[in-house]
Design an enzyme around this catalytic site. Structure first.
Site, PDB file in Angstrom:
ATOM      1  N   SER A   1      64.191  -2.854  67.895  1.00  0.00           N
ATOM      2  CA  SER A   1      64.691  -1.556  68.350  1.00  0.00           C
ATOM      3  C   SER A   1      65.014  -0.640  67.179  1.00  0.00           C
ATOM      4  CB  SER A   1      65.952  -1.726  69.200  1.00  0.00           C
ATOM      5  OG  SER A   1      65.738  -2.649  70.238  1.00  0.00           O
TER       6      SER A   1
HETATM    7  N1  SAH Z   1      66.881  -7.228  70.324  1.00  0.00           N
HETATM    8  C1  SAH Z   1      65.539  -7.267  69.823  1.00  0.00           C
HETATM    9  C2  SAH Z   1      64.618  -6.368  70.614  1.00  0.00           C
HETATM   10  C3  SAH Z   1      63.327  -7.034  70.902  1.00  0.00           C
HETATM   11  S1  SAH Z   1      62.320  -6.249  72.139  1.00  0.00           S
HETATM   12  C4  SAH Z   1      65.488  -6.973  68.340  1.00  0.00           C
HETATM   13  O1  SAH Z   1      66.542  -6.615  67.765  1.00  0.00           O
HETATM   14  O2  SAH Z   1      64.441  -7.127  67.727  1.00  0.00           O
HETATM   15  C5  SAH Z   1      62.900  -7.019  73.619  1.00  0.00           C
HETATM   16  C6  SAH Z   1      62.695  -8.497  73.737  1.00  0.00           C
HETATM   17  O3  SAH Z   1      63.093  -8.872  75.054  1.00  0.00           O
HETATM   18  C7  SAH Z   1      61.267  -8.981  73.575  1.00  0.00           C
HETATM   19  O4  SAH Z   1      61.200  -9.930  72.560  1.00  0.00           O
HETATM   20  C8  SAH Z   1      60.931  -9.586  74.947  1.00  0.00           C
HETATM   21  O5  SAH Z   1      60.083 -10.717  74.875  1.00  0.00           O
HETATM   22  C9  SAH Z   1      62.301  -9.956  75.463  1.00  0.00           C
HETATM   23  N2  SAH Z   1      62.401 -10.109  76.919  1.00  0.00           N
HETATM   24  C10 SAH Z   1      61.859  -9.313  77.893  1.00  0.00           C
HETATM   25  N3  SAH Z   1      62.188  -9.794  79.113  1.00  0.00           N
HETATM   26  C11 SAH Z   1      62.950 -10.900  78.915  1.00  0.00           C
HETATM   27  C12 SAH Z   1      63.575 -11.844  79.784  1.00  0.00           C
HETATM   28  N4  SAH Z   1      63.486 -11.757  81.115  1.00  0.00           N
HETATM   29  N5  SAH Z   1      64.271 -12.864  79.225  1.00  0.00           N
HETATM   30  C13 SAH Z   1      64.369 -12.995  77.882  1.00  0.00           C
HETATM   31  N6  SAH Z   1      63.788 -12.143  77.012  1.00  0.00           N
HETATM   32  C14 SAH Z   1      63.093 -11.105  77.511  1.00  0.00           C
END
Ligand code: SAH
Length: 226
Positions: free
Chosen positions: A72
């Site tokens: 993000s």
């Molecule tokens: N907080 C992260 C953001 C990553 S993008 C950072 O700082 O890099 C969001 C992430 O949420 C992705 O890796 C995606 O695979 C995950 N995600 C989406 N749906 C999800 C779910 N139902 N359970 C767990 N992870 C999920």
């Protein structure tokens, strides 16, 4: 994606100076929580992205981390963390859904005693778990799991943060909030307007929703209902 390298030497003057600039930009954009700004100033975001993108890691932008996911934008990380900390409830134990690169988890890990974080994509979960360990984060507990169900055996949480956008808030996450706890979550359809929301469990059976910034997040993926 090539492997993320632990180039601790790289955290030299240059990246400290670029991090300071990032913090100044965040302050200008309205982030005012000094604790949050200080943690962003200290956290080596370049270690949470692929080496090829490290030079862009202190720009206020989201960057790809593979598998169609993104780390993000720092402003959003700061904003969500600020909203989480604004809770009246003391934060001992929080849950993050969507570990991704681990950057948001690292920010939380520096501010909150116990951080649980769940990721559904194994190819992201493994290297991130190893990275957080290698960087010395011992109070962050990553697990490979579908966040639609929250993390029942560790509930209730003092706060929950979701870093992917569902169209509707998963009920399990509401149920796993302690009374007084905040759920910080972006919601909305992909390609349409999404907004950051803070849902507070005001009593055992009632919730209050507040809407904040317009955002754009990768989709929150739900496994088929088992
Ligand atoms: N907080 C992260 C953001 C990553 S993008 C950072 O700082 O890099 C969001 C992430 O949420 C992705 O890796 C995606 O695979 C995950 N995600 C989406 N749906 C999800 C779910 N139902 N359970 C767990 N992870 C999920």
């Amino acid at each position: 994606m090539s492997e993320r390298k632990l180039d601790v030497q790289g955290i030299g003057m240059t990246s400290q100076r670029t991090r300071d600039r990032l913090v100044a930009a965040l302050r200008e954009r309205g982030i005012s929580n000094e604790k949050v700004l200080e943690v962003i100033r200290k956290t080596p975001r370049h270690l949470f992205v692929d080496e090829a993108l490290a030079s862009r890691s202190y720009e206020d932008v989201a960057l790809p981390i593979g598998h169609g996911q993104t780390i993000s934008q720092p402003f959003i990380v700061a904003r969500m963390t600020e909203l989480l900390l604004a809770s009246e409830r003391p934060l001992e134990k929080v849950l993050e859904v969507g570990t991704g690169s681990g950057y948001q988890a690292a920010i939380l890990g520096a501010l909150i005693p116990k951080v649980f974080t769940v990721e559904r994509i194994e190819a992201l979960f493994r290297p991130t778990r190893d990275l957080l360990w290698a960087l010395g984060y011992r109070t962050i507990r990553p697990s490979l799991s579908d966040g639609s169900w929250g993390l029942k055996h560790e509930a209730p949480f003092d706060a929950i943060i979701v870093t992917a956008a569902p169209e509707e808030v998963p009920p399990a996450l509401l149920e796993q909030l302690a009374v007084g706890a905040h759920l910080v979550i972006p919601t909305g359809k992909q390609g349409a307007m999404q907004f950051l929301q803070v849902i507070t469990r005001t009593t055992e059976s009632s919730y209050r929703t507040e809407t904040y910034d317009p955002v754009q997040f990768v989709p929150f993926v739900r496994q088929s209902t088992a």
